[in-house]
Design a protein around this motif. Structure first.
Motif, mmCIF file in Angstrom:
data_model
loop_
_atom_site.group_PDB
_atom_site.id
_atom_site.type_symbol
_atom_site.label_atom_id
_atom_site.label_comp_id
_atom_site.label_asym_id
_atom_site.label_seq_id
_atom_site.Cartn_x
_atom_site.Cartn_y
_atom_site.Cartn_z
ATOM 1 N N GLY A 22 0.995 -1.504 0.043
ATOM 2 C CA GLY A 22 -0.422 -0.127 -0.065
ATOM 3 C C GLY A 22 1.077 1.108 0.065
ATOM 4 O O GLY A 22 0.830 1.968 -0.831
ATOM 5 N N VAL A 23 1.874 1.422 0.805
ATOM 6 C CA VAL A 23 2.337 2.688 0.690
ATOM 7 C C VAL A 23 3.373 2.812 -0.069
ATOM 8 O O VAL A 23 3.543 3.793 -0.346
ATOM 9 C CB VAL A 23 3.402 2.016 2.240
ATOM 10 C CG1 VAL A 23 5.017 3.147 2.091
ATOM 11 C CG2 VAL A 23 2.832 2.217 3.448
ATOM 12 N N VAL A 211 3.261 13.785 14.275
ATOM 13 C CA VAL A 211 2.956 14.459 13.051
ATOM 14 C C VAL A 211 2.084 13.663 12.335
ATOM 15 O O VAL A 211 1.855 12.464 12.540
ATOM 16 C CB VAL A 211 4.325 14.108 12.205
ATOM 17 C CG1 VAL A 211 4.112 13.938 10.990
ATOM 18 C CG2 VAL A 211 5.522 14.479 12.784
ATOM 19 N N ASN A 212 0.609 14.791 11.475
ATOM 20 C CA ASN A 212 -0.140 13.694 10.320
ATOM 21 C C ASN A 212 -0.260 14.263 8.813
ATOM 22 O O ASN A 212 0.414 15.683 9.382
ATOM 23 C CB ASN A 212 -1.389 14.031 11.901
ATOM 24 C CG ASN A 212 -2.012 15.325 11.820
ATOM 25 O OD1 ASN A 212 -1.603 16.158 11.537
ATOM 26 N ND2 ASN A 212 -2.355 15.364 13.662
ATOM 27 N N LEU A 229 10.015 11.683 11.802
ATOM 28 C CA LEU A 229 9.666 9.778 11.837
ATOM 29 C C LEU A 229 8.349 10.061 12.990
ATOM 30 O O LEU A 229 8.073 10.638 13.334
ATOM 31 C CB LEU A 229 10.528 9.994 13.347
ATOM 32 C CG LEU A 229 10.804 8.664 13.877
ATOM 33 C CD1 LEU A 229 11.166 7.210 12.268
ATOM 34 C CD2 LEU A 229 11.681 8.338 15.471
ATOM 35 N N ILE A 230 7.434 9.268 11.956
ATOM 36 C CA ILE A 230 5.721 8.772 12.066
ATOM 37 C C ILE A 230 5.457 7.767 12.653
ATOM 38 O O ILE A 230 6.056 6.811 12.211
ATOM 39 C CB ILE A 230 5.399 9.455 10.939
ATOM 40 C CG1 ILE A 230 5.958 9.926 9.600
ATOM 41 C CG2 ILE A 230 3.993 9.343 10.887
ATOM 42 C CD1 ILE A 230 6.314 11.304 9.916
ATOM 43 N N LEU A 235 0.729 3.674 9.739
ATOM 44 C CA LEU A 235 0.194 2.742 9.428
ATOM 45 C C LEU A 235 -0.816 2.902 8.265
ATOM 46 O O LEU A 235 -1.500 1.696 8.831
ATOM 47 C CB LEU A 235 0.062 2.392 10.893
ATOM 48 C CG LEU A 235 0.388 1.827 12.179
ATOM 49 C CD1 LEU A 235 0.606 1.425 13.660
ATOM 50 C CD2 LEU A 235 1.933 0.457 11.901
ATOM 51 N N ASN A 236 -0.931 4.510 8.263
ATOM 52 C CA ASN A 236 -1.944 4.170 6.871
ATOM 53 C C ASN A 236 -0.922 4.512 5.988
ATOM 54 O O ASN A 236 -0.850 5.416 5.901
ATOM 55 C CB ASN A 236 -2.684 5.233 7.455
ATOM 56 C CG ASN A 236 -4.562 5.719 7.135
ATOM 57 O OD1 ASN A 236 -3.829 5.855 5.371
ATOM 58 N ND2 ASN A 236 -4.962 4.758 6.986
ATOM 59 N N ALA A 237 -1.046 4.203 4.632
ATOM 60 C CA ALA A 237 -0.729 4.122 3.872
ATOM 61 C C ALA A 237 -1.405 4.949 3.581
ATOM 62 O O ALA A 237 -0.268 5.911 3.131
ATOM 63 C CB ALA A 237 -0.685 2.883 2.130
ATOM 64 N N GLU A 238 -2.546 5.859 3.153
ATOM 65 C CA GLU A 238 -2.946 7.142 2.303
ATOM 66 C C GLU A 238 -1.896 8.262 3.573
ATOM 67 O O GLU A 238 -1.939 9.583 2.671
ATOM 68 C CB GLU A 238 -3.664 7.308 2.587
ATOM 69 C CG GLU A 238 -4.671 6.432 0.914
ATOM 70 C CD GLU A 238 -4.668 4.637 1.158
ATOM 71 O OE1 GLU A 238 -4.617 4.516 2.717
ATOM 72 O OE2 GLU A 238 -4.377 4.912 0.022
ATOM 73 N N LYS A 239 -2.216 8.142 4.900
ATOM 74 C CA LYS A 239 -1.621 9.448 5.591
ATOM 75 C C LYS A 239 -0.352 9.534 5.928
ATOM 76 O O LYS A 239 0.479 10.288 5.838
ATOM 77 C CB LYS A 239 -1.680 8.916 7.097
ATOM 78 C CG LYS A 239 -3.325 8.909 7.406
ATOM 79 C CD LYS A 239 -3.918 8.824 9.058
ATOM 80 C CE LYS A 239 -4.936 8.890 9.490
ATOM 81 N NZ LYS A 239 -5.641 8.313 10.701
#
Ligand code: PGA
Length: 251
Positions: A22-23, A211-212, A229-230, A235-239
């Protein structure tokens, strides 16, 4: 600019494969931003196969400072290198707080990581009490100096630092742009002092802590902030892709 995802202790093999794919598709070509994901040890091999050719790099979340031997449950720098890691996160505040890691221990690991040409992402950051007491700059200064004791580098690209205020990690409470800029400037002065101006000026200093996609652009546009560094949002490909896009927009 470097955007690194720290998956922490999340995602089994199947879920890691799914998120990595996904990433890769959500980000496309990462350049000119450096992008990395740091899955749990058991997911590294599979993750590396999926990342192959994507331009996205891989890191581990920890390692042991010794070469090999009787250290049950531990993983060495050579093993990380062999499985395809480029980076290794060292001295994350969760390691320091929950597992009792010290600055001296982080420095041993950093030296060992460099021996195997891994790029250490050395984490520092003050607690809420330390900030409230006005000690944040001195606490972070000791962490940086002691965690990098004896570390020698020949180029800026051989070391990354991450400023992660403990009170901002996983809390949804981000440090303000001004707080981040002030601390990153302080860390910049310290690394220039340690490694010389020419190398110190180019060392990436990441910000981490809630960070978002909504706050990334403001944080990344600040002086001396060279990426993030997230944790949760990686853990969410779109974010995660949206945070990479924010880094591209300010690069
Ligand atoms: P967070 O974690 O983004 O979930 O706050 C950051 C980190 O711990 O590296």
């Amino acid at each position: 600019m470097l955007v690194a995802g720290n998956w922490k202790m999340n995602l089994d093999l199947a879920a890691a494969r799914q998120l990595t794919s996904g990433v890769v598709s959500a980000i496309g070509d990462p350049s000119p931003v450096d992008v990395a994901i740091c899955p749990p040890f058991v997911d590294l091999d599979a993750t590396f196969s999926i990342l192959h050719g994507s331009g996205i790099r891989m890191g581990a979340q920890n390692m042991h400072a010794s070469e090999s031997g009787a250290f049950t449950g531990e993983i060495s720098a050579a093993m990380l290198r062999a499985v395809g890691c480029h980076y290794v996160i060292l001295g994350h505040s969760e390691r320091r707080q929950i597992f009792g890691e010290t600055n001296a221990g982080v420095s041993e690991k950093t030296i060992q990581a460099r021996k195997y040409r891994l790029v250490p992402i050395v984490c520092v950051g003050e607690s809420l009490d330390e900030r409230n007491a006005g000690d944040h700059e001195s606490v972070v200064e000791s962490q940086v100096r002691e965690s990098l004791e004896g570390v020698a580098i020949e180029a800026s690209s051989e070391l990354v630092l991450a400023y992660e205020p403990v009170w901002a990690i996983g809390t949804g409470q981000t440090a303000s742009g001004d707080q981040v800029e002030e601390m990153h400037g302080h860390i910049r002065d310290i690394v220039e002092d340690l490694f010389g101006k020419e190398i110190g000026v180019g060392i990436a200093i990441l910000y981490g802590g809630s960070v978002n996609p909504g706050n990334a652009q403001d944080l990344f546009s600040r002086e001396d902030v060279n990426g993030g560094l997230i944790g949760g949002a990686s853990l969410n490909a779109e974010k995660f892709a949206a945070i990479v896009a924010a880094a591209k927009s300010v690069q």
